[in-house]
Scaffold this motif. Structure first.
Motif, PDB file in Angstrom:
ATOM      1  N   ALA A  25       0.817  -1.211   0.000  1.00  0.00           N
ATOM      2  CA  ALA A  25       0.000   0.000   0.000  1.00  0.00           C
ATOM      3  C   ALA A  25       0.854   1.267   0.000  1.00  0.00           C
ATOM      4  O   ALA A  25       0.580   2.223  -0.717  1.00  0.00           O
ATOM      5  CB  ALA A  25      -0.921  -0.014   1.225  1.00  0.00           C
ATOM      6  N   GLY A  27       3.577   3.468  -1.123  1.00  0.00           N
ATOM      7  CA  GLY A  27       4.460   3.511  -2.287  1.00  0.00           C
ATOM      8  C   GLY A  27       4.468   4.897  -2.880  1.00  0.00           C
ATOM      9  O   GLY A  27       4.276   5.892  -2.179  1.00  0.00           O
ATOM     10  N   LEU A  28       4.658   4.931  -4.192  1.00  0.00           N
ATOM     11  CA  LEU A  28       4.664   6.223  -4.879  1.00  0.00           C
ATOM     12  C   LEU A  28       3.368   6.979  -4.619  1.00  0.00           C
ATOM     13  O   LEU A  28       3.343   8.201  -4.598  1.00  0.00           O
ATOM     14  CB  LEU A  28       4.857   6.007  -6.372  1.00  0.00           C
ATOM     15  CG  LEU A  28       6.208   5.406  -6.764  1.00  0.00           C
ATOM     16  CD1 LEU A  28       6.223   5.024  -8.242  1.00  0.00           C
ATOM     17  CD2 LEU A  28       7.327   6.392  -6.467  1.00  0.00           C
ATOM     18  N   GLY A  29       2.297   6.222  -4.399  1.00  0.00           N
ATOM     19  CA  GLY A  29       1.007   6.854  -4.117  1.00  0.00           C
ATOM     20  C   GLY A  29       1.073   7.750  -2.888  1.00  0.00           C
ATOM     21  O   GLY A  29       0.531   8.851  -2.878  1.00  0.00           O
ATOM     22  N   TYR A 105       4.887   1.455 -13.546  1.00  0.00           N
ATOM     23  CA  TYR A 105       5.264   1.688 -12.143  1.00  0.00           C
ATOM     24  C   TYR A 105       6.768   1.474 -11.992  1.00  0.00           C
ATOM     25  O   TYR A 105       7.466   2.230 -11.321  1.00  0.00           O
ATOM     26  CB  TYR A 105       4.485   0.734 -11.229  1.00  0.00           C
ATOM     27  CG  TYR A 105       4.421   1.182  -9.783  1.00  0.00           C
ATOM     28  CD1 TYR A 105       3.417   2.036  -9.348  1.00  0.00           C
ATOM     29  CD2 TYR A 105       5.361   0.752  -8.862  1.00  0.00           C
ATOM     30  CE1 TYR A 105       3.350   2.456  -8.021  1.00  0.00           C
ATOM     31  CE2 TYR A 105       5.299   1.168  -7.534  1.00  0.00           C
ATOM     32  CZ  TYR A 105       4.292   2.017  -7.130  1.00  0.00           C
ATOM     33  OH  TYR A 105       4.238   2.431  -5.818  1.00  0.00           O
ATOM     34  N   PHE A 223      -5.750   3.981  -5.385  1.00  0.00           N
ATOM     35  CA  PHE A 223      -4.364   3.787  -5.789  1.00  0.00           C
ATOM     36  C   PHE A 223      -3.505   3.518  -4.566  1.00  0.00           C
ATOM     37  O   PHE A 223      -2.717   2.585  -4.519  1.00  0.00           O
ATOM     38  CB  PHE A 223      -3.874   5.037  -6.526  1.00  0.00           C
ATOM     39  CG  PHE A 223      -2.526   4.857  -7.153  1.00  0.00           C
ATOM     40  CD1 PHE A 223      -2.404   4.217  -8.374  1.00  0.00           C
ATOM     41  CD2 PHE A 223      -1.374   5.311  -6.530  1.00  0.00           C
ATOM     42  CE1 PHE A 223      -1.160   4.033  -8.959  1.00  0.00           C
ATOM     43  CE2 PHE A 223      -0.130   5.135  -7.102  1.00  0.00           C
ATOM     44  CZ  PHE A 223      -0.023   4.498  -8.331  1.00  0.00           C
ATOM     45  N   SER A 224      -3.676   4.351  -3.553  1.00  0.00           N
ATOM     46  CA  SER A 224      -2.796   4.282  -2.403  1.00  0.00           C
ATOM     47  C   SER A 224      -2.963   2.999  -1.605  1.00  0.00           C
ATOM     48  O   SER A 224      -1.995   2.466  -1.078  1.00  0.00           O
ATOM     49  CB  SER A 224      -3.039   5.492  -1.513  1.00  0.00           C
ATOM     50  OG  SER A 224      -2.115   5.493  -0.459  1.00  0.00           O
ATOM     51  N   SER A 226      -3.865   0.134  -2.750  1.00  0.00           N
ATOM     52  CA  SER A 226      -3.769  -1.019  -3.666  1.00  0.00           C
ATOM     53  C   SER A 226      -5.086  -1.787  -3.752  1.00  0.00           C
ATOM     54  O   SER A 226      -5.106  -3.015  -3.689  1.00  0.00           O
ATOM     55  CB  SER A 226      -2.682  -2.005  -3.219  1.00  0.00           C
ATOM     56  OG  SER A 226      -1.465  -1.370  -3.011  1.00  0.00           O
TER      57      SER A 226
HETATM   58  N1  PHE Z   1      -0.471   1.454  -3.443  1.00  0.00           N
HETATM   59  C1  PHE Z   1       0.741   1.741  -4.110  1.00  0.00           C
HETATM   60  C2  PHE Z   1       1.208   3.148  -3.821  1.00  0.00           C
HETATM   61  O1  PHE Z   1       0.658   3.844  -3.015  1.00  0.00           O
HETATM   62  C3  PHE Z   1       0.660   1.689  -5.566  1.00  0.00           C
HETATM   63  C4  PHE Z   1       0.251   0.466  -6.134  1.00  0.00           C
HETATM   64  C5  PHE Z   1      -0.505   0.519  -7.232  1.00  0.00           C
HETATM   65  C6  PHE Z   1       0.629  -0.724  -5.591  1.00  0.00           C
HETATM   66  C7  PHE Z   1      -0.876  -0.596  -7.825  1.00  0.00           C
HETATM   67  C8  PHE Z   1       0.226  -1.839  -6.162  1.00  0.00           C
HETATM   68  C9  PHE Z   1      -0.516  -1.780  -7.274  1.00  0.00           C
HETATM   69  O2  PHE Z   1       2.128   3.576  -4.428  1.00  0.00           O
END
Ligand code: PHE
Length: 454
Positions: A25, A27-29, A105, A223-224, A226
């Motif tokens: 969860a 990550g880049l988000g 990604y 997104f954040s 997942s």
């Molecule tokens: N949740 C991850 C993030 O916040 C992004 C992500 C997207 C992970 C898709 C898995 C799949 O960056």
């Protein structure tokens, strides 16, 4: 009962699961997307809306997915079909989302790797130059090399398996990431002029509340956390029967939201202080991290150390997420074609390289190739985030709410103690969540097609 008789690799305990799921969860988000959205959509009010949505809507979807995974012990490729034959397509569609996300990604992960390296060797002022970022991504060779570095690390972790690979990796990186985030936030907050930026970030200004703010927050939530891409179903399938799903879900959510909150607290006031509260600097969008932030570091005392620490942190977070995206695909291929994890990993790796290279060239040699006026990367991002994820999320709620009935999920959660929020859960999954998602879906599609503009 499980329909899968082979011994499934699993997490060694609740903490391992929570950290691995939080690793997916966070990550880049959290570090790249959340701060630029918060800066753009009015600071405090965006934060408030996001937190409300996380505890209602995010909770509902996450608990649903984890429970489906643990109940079926299957990846989404097969899990949905095993619950109801007519809904098999939903699992296939969910698996398509990570397939689309993984290559780009990892490409962005490659950019982060490059920035982490550049900052580490002390070239902060160089990276703060005006055309540095665009100059870098439009080259043919260099971005591809960084992409390969990032993609290969991801593949190696997957190759090692769930408890030795993903779990071990997350158990080390997630706490490191947390400590780094807190330290950087404290440093940034004690700089001169940060106070006004902190007020902008924390004080909700209700005059800035609009439908746009709510929609941006809702999209960010997917997104954040997942969600709606089968990832939490896959991870749920590795959860031991003794784990309490409601508690684990809460912990994952709190961790994810806390990191996003701290990332905002570190970045928004820094940009605010640097630009004197200028709206255009705050509204920079996706390039906030790659263009604006290096400028901020360049002006800051000890900026090169802070910059290096920051990009290293983003790199950790991006890696634990890319691993989860790849895991969802590999588990899907393996469940479907029974060719074993290793072969599935190799196939997925080769696929990712081909599409990732195309995405990279989309900023340079292939920049005249556009789909609906979007670059290759933006197109993949749009189809996955703005179209498929809302559809999968909404259909999952409809499946659980009306076909399987919420009791199926509730009884799975109750295997290990009471499900405190079960009444709330049932209403959310049946009515509120699907309706809200439908609203995001329609508005984001209309906006991209240029029918409406906010
Ligand atoms: N949740 C991850 C993030 O916040 C992004 C992500 C997207 C992970 C898709 C898995 C799949 O960056």
């Amino acid at each position: 009962m499980s329909s899968n008789s082979k011994i499934r690799s699993s997490f060694s305990g609740s903490l391992g699961f929570v950290l691995a799921a939080a690793g997916s969860a966070v990550g880049l988000g959290n570090l790249w997307r959340f701060p630029y959205l918060a800066a753009k959509y009015g600071g405090g009010i965006f934060l408030l809306v996001y937190i409300i949505l996380a505890i209602t809507f995010g909770f509902t979807l996450m608990i649903t997915e984890i429970a489906i995974g643990r109940k079926t012990r299957l990846s989404p490729m097969e899990a949905f079909g095993s619950l109801n034959k007519k809904w098999d397509w939903l699992g296939k569609l969910a698996t398509l989302v990570p397939v689309l996300i993984l290559p780009y990604y990892c490409l962005i992960g490659g950019w982060v790797t490059k920035y982490a390296a550049t900052m580490t060797v002390g070239k902060v002022s160089e990276s703060a130059g005006d055309d540095y970022f665009t100059g870098f991504i439009s080259q043919t060779g260099e971005p591809i090399i960084w992409f390969l570095v990032f993609a290969t690390i991801t593949a190696v972790v997957i190759f090692l398996g769930v408890s030795k690979g993903i779990e071990k990796f997350s158990k080390i990186l997630m706490p490191a990431l947390f400590v780094l985030t807190v330290a950087l936030t404290i440093y940034v907050l004690t700089r001169e002029g940060a106070g006004a930026g902190v007020a902008y970030y924390l004080k909700p200004d209700f005059s800035k509340l609009s439908i746009k703010t709510i929609l941006a927050a809702l999209g960010q939530l997917f997104f954040s956390m997942s969600l709606a891409m089968g990832i939490m179903v896959t991870y749920g399938s590795y959860v031991k029967a003794e784990d309490h799903i409601e508690k684990s879900t809460r912990r994952i959510e709190i961790f994810d939201t806390l990191i996003a909150f701290l990332a905002g607290l570190m970045i928004v006031p820094a940009v605010f202080a640097y630009s004197g509260g200028d709206e255009t600097a705050l509204g920079k969008g996706p390039s906030l991290m790659f263009i604006t932030l290096p400028k901020v570091f360049n002006e800051m005392k000890f900026g090169s150390v802070v910059g290096a620490a920051f990009f290293l942190l983003v790199l950790f977070a991006a890696l634990t997420s890319s691993v989860s995206v790849m895991e969802a695909i590999v588990a899907g291929i393996d469940d479907k074609f029974k060719i074993g994890r290793k072969k599935a990993t190799v196939i997925c790796y080769l696929y990712m390289i081909v599409i990732g290279v195309l995405c990279s060239l989309g900023f340079g040699a292939l920049s005249n190739v556009t789909i609906f006026n979007l670059s290759i990367l933006d197109f993949l991002d749009f189809v996955s985030n703005s179209v498929l994820m809302p559809i999968v999320g909404m259909m999952t709620c409809i499946l659980v709410g009306f076909v399987l009935k919420p009791d199926l999920i509730i009884s799975e959660v109750e295997l290990n103690g009471p499900f405190k929020m079960k009444k709330f859960y049932a209403v959310m999954v049946k009515w509120i969540a699907p309706i809200c998602i439908f609203a995001i879906l329609i508005s984001s599609v209309l906006e991209t097609l240029g029918v409406i503009s906010y």
